[in-house]
Design an enzyme around this catalytic site. Structure first.
Site, PDB file in Angstrom:
ATOM      1  N   ASN A   1       1.935  -0.285   5.096  1.00 63.45           N
ATOM      2  CA  ASN A   1       2.447  -0.603   3.762  1.00 63.45           C
ATOM      3  C   ASN A   1       3.459  -1.730   3.913  1.00 63.45           C
ATOM      4  O   ASN A   1       4.492  -1.545   4.562  1.00 63.45           O
ATOM      5  CB  ASN A   1       3.120   0.647   3.164  1.00 63.45           C
TER       6      ASN A   1
ATOM      7  N   ILE B   1      -3.338  -7.904  -1.530  1.00 61.30           N
ATOM      8  CA  ILE B   1      -2.553  -9.116  -1.775  1.00 61.30           C
ATOM      9  C   ILE B   1      -2.963 -10.233  -0.819  1.00 61.30           C
ATOM     10  O   ILE B   1      -2.985 -11.397  -1.186  1.00 61.30           O
ATOM     11  CB  ILE B   1      -1.045  -8.801  -1.649  1.00 61.30           C
TER      12      ILE B   1
ATOM     13  N   ILE C   1      15.041  -8.433 -18.302  1.00 64.18           N
ATOM     14  CA  ILE C   1      15.343  -7.298 -19.178  1.00 64.18           C
ATOM     15  C   ILE C   1      16.331  -7.720 -20.243  1.00 64.18           C
ATOM     16  O   ILE C   1      17.365  -8.330 -19.935  1.00 64.18           O
ATOM     17  CB  ILE C   1      15.950  -6.134 -18.374  1.00 64.18           C
TER      18      ILE C   1
ATOM     19  N   CYS D   1       0.832  -1.201   0.000  1.00 64.47           N
ATOM     20  CA  CYS D   1       0.000   0.000   0.000  1.00 64.47           C
ATOM     21  C   CYS D   1       0.864   1.248   0.000  1.00 64.47           C
ATOM     22  O   CYS D   1       2.094   1.182   0.036  1.00 64.47           O
ATOM     23  CB  CYS D   1      -0.907   0.036   1.244  1.00 64.47           C
TER      24      CYS D   1
END
Length: 660
Positions: free
Chosen positions: A75, A53, A290, A2
């Site tokens: 959070n 979640i 990546i 959060c």
């Protein structure tokens, strides 16, 4: 995961305005796009933007205890919450949700501020204690999740990100020049400072209380290399215990009510954690990585090798110079600080790929290099210490060839320059900062671009670092590891290159190597189990050889990097570059020497060869000018109207009780 924010009005008769608090929360929408929640109780306001979640339907914040004297916004993730919940229930606590959030609240109710010692997780939390009229803020041990605060004439404000604090109409941004100096020397701002004056970050492993307009900041955990294992502790026992801890740290990080993916870089660390998941859990992983158009930075072949070996469904984001240059301003907006690298940009694009595939959680390998001696700076330190025993030796400097094979092809003059660079302060082996003094001394050279040019030394700056009492008694590798962790891990790697670019796309990163049990265990290991000769992460390789292909577990570490000047100066340079380094804009910001900036950027524009230091200067100057433009000059007004289209829970308390 959060975003959280809050206000405590200075005047007790002044109520927090719903619009002000909602504006702060709305600036965190990217961190929590699923639900907003507000707690309003006269001069006290707490806010949350939730990324659901765990307990998807029942975990909306803010959450209270049984008698509504404690309220929390939070959070993060507490990975041992099921075990803590069972313990608390046995002590008589009752729960109304299945969340880890409520577990923290009851843990605080039971143990007070000592609740933090029981938590295994990554978190930033705020608890309003109605009975004590006290706000309690805390941040996890390693600083994985951010938390900022300020005390102004209107009161005390806090937020997961600086932009949530700046969203309040009573707060304005001003660049902190001391923080800017730190950034160019240490490569990141050092806690408790932030990029902006009078806005501070809670350091990792600390909690803060605010009561009667008084701020108190306290440490509750500190990394300590003092107490190593006894000589009788065998390598076999070390391997077994490390594997047990790392396996448990990995598996408990799979606890979620949503699918969990994994980053797969092609290196040892992420490959090892992904292999553990595949072998010891029922999870069918999807992996993400990546790829670069520039072969110098690309590791896609190794990534695909691991994905094929493990049988994961693999996804790649392909990154070009143009992608990095175009996206750089967006990344600066999320990092909220100048950055001397472009490496956060591909990570930002990668988290977008994760989001597009419907994932909210990914496992990553960060932390292994710091804990197990994976970086070249640790090897450089050992070579220089060996060299210092015979400073005139012609052979000992040749050990640097093993770190930088390209040296062998240099001309004699270039090699002599390279050798002289590493010979700086060679004999200062008694300095506790020996491992990092070359880097920091090099960083001081970047200060010539600042205006006015600071008259300071790296020694003066280093005095502000939180050095433990017994630091001088630690061995050389432990000292180097500690310095790397406190100056680089939390403030850059886990922030600008971690939390900020992942949460920009509502993606939560989880870090098995940063489980505090793994961290504390690694701090006790003998140095030669981490760095064996010049073989980095030696003990991890012994575990990995059972799980990974030989070409992966034997592979020498390749640092993750991204191109810098080529990303800004190619066929079609982004328009913002000319704007932010124009003489007029440089004069307006008053942060940089216009002549020095002009000479550097002309050199880059005409395709001249640039040093690594000049590359870093380009990224640092551009990002600083963008920070000024985005946060000081043109900070956007937060949107709090119905167009947000996010479920909103409002809890109001007054003398008559609680109202939803």
């Amino acid at each position: 995961m959060c975003g959280i924010a809050g206000i405590i009005s200075k005047e007790r008769q002044t109520s927090v305005q719903q619009e002000d608090l909602l504006g702060m929360v709305s600036m965190l929408r990217h961190r929590g796009p699923d639900e907003f929640g507000l707690y309003l109780n006269g001069p006290v306001g707490l806010g949350s933007a939730r990324l659901s979640i765990i307990d998807l339907s029942g975990g909306q914040q803010p959450i209270s205890n049984e008698d509504q004297t404690l309220w929390i916004v939070y959070n993060g993730e507490i990975f041992n919450y099921p075990e803590l919940r069972a313990r608390l229930q046995a002590l008589g606590h009752t729960f109304t949700t299945r969340t880890d959030t409520e577990v923290i609240l009851h843990l605080y109710e039971e143990y007070g501020v000592d609740c933090l010692k029981h938590l295994n997780g990554q978190f930033a939390l705020a608890i309003w204690d109605e009975n004590k009229q006290r706000l309690f803020l805390a941040r996890d041990r390693l600083g994985i999740r951010p938390l900022y605060y300020t005390q102004a004439s209107l009161g005390f404000l806090f937020g997961s990100e600086i932009k949530s604090i700046l969203a309040h109409p009573g707060i304005r941004a001003e660049i902190n020049r001391e923080a800017l100096i730190q950034t160019f020397v240490f490569w990141s701002v050092q806690p408790p400072l932030s990029t902006f004056s009078n806005i501070f970050q809670i350091p990792p492993g600390h909690f803060l209380t605010y009561q009667n307009e008084k701020i108190e900041l306290h440490p509750y955990w500190q990394l300590d290399f003092s107490n190593g294992f006894e000589p009788s502790f065998s390598l076999r026992a070390g391997l077994e215990e490390l594997k047990r801890l790392l396996l448990d740290a990995t598996l408990i990080r799979l606890r979620a009510d949503v699918p969990v993916g994994a980053y797969l870089s092609g290196g040892l660390d992420s490959s090892l954690t992904t292999a553990l998941i595949q072998k010891y859990s029922q999870s069918r992983l999807e992996t993400f990585s990546i790829a670069f158009s520039d072969a110098e930075y690309d590791e896609s072949a190794f990534q695909q090798k691991m994905a094929d070996t493990l049988g994961t469904r693999h996804h790649m984001v392909h990154t070009t110079y143009e992608d990095i240059g175009r996206t750089f301003p967006e990344v600066v907006w999320h990092t909220e600080t100048p950055i001397l690298r472009t490496a956060p940009v591909p990570m930002y694009l990668l988290s977008n790929l994760v989001h597009q595939h419907g994932f909210k959680v990914v496992m990553t390998g960060e932390g292994a290099d710091e804990l197990f001696g994976g970086y070249d700076i640790f090897k450089e330190m050992l070579i220089r210490r060996f060299w210092a025993r015979d400073p005139e030796s012609k052979l000992r400097p040749r050990l640097l060839d093993t770190l930088y094979p390209e040296i062998a092809g240099l001309s004699d003059s270039a090699r002599n320059f390279f050798t002289a660079f590493f010979k700086m302060d060679l004999l200062s082996t008694s300095s506790p900062f020996y491992s990092h003094m070359i880097r920091w001394k090099n960083g001081i050279r970047l200060l010539r671009f600042l205006q006015p040019q600071p008259n300071t030394s790296w020694e003066e700056l280093a005095q502000s670092l939180p050095i433990p009492e017994h630091f001088s008694s630690w061995n050389a590798l432990s000292q180097a590891q500690y310095l790397e962790i406190i100056t680089f891990l939390s403030s850059y790697l886990l922030s600008s290159q971690g939390d900020r670019v992942a949460m920009a796309h509502s993606v939560e990163g989880r870090f098995p190597f940063l489980d505090y049990r793994v961290v504390e265990f690694a701090s006790k290991l003998p140095s030669n189990w981490k760095l064996y000769g010049l073989t980095e992460k030696w003990i991890l390789r012994q575990i990995a050889r059972e799980l990974l292909p030989e070409e992966i577990w034997k592979r020498r570490k390749k640092p993750y990097r991204a191109p810098i000047h080529k990303s800004f100066f190619h066929s079609y340079p982004p328009d913002y570059i000319a704007e932010v380094i124009s003489p007029g804009y440089l004069e307006e910001t008053s942060l940089f020497n216009p002549l020095a900036v002009h000479q550097l950027f002309q050199k880059a524009l005409h395709g001249a060869s640039l040093s690594e230091l000049e590359d870093m200067a380009i990224a640092g100057i551009l990002s600083t000018q963008l920070v000024y433009r985005q946060f000081v000059q043109n900070f956007p007004h937060p949107k709090t109207d119905s167009t947000l289209s996010i479920p909103l829970k409002i809890v109001r308390r007054n003398s008559e009780g609680t109202h939803l």
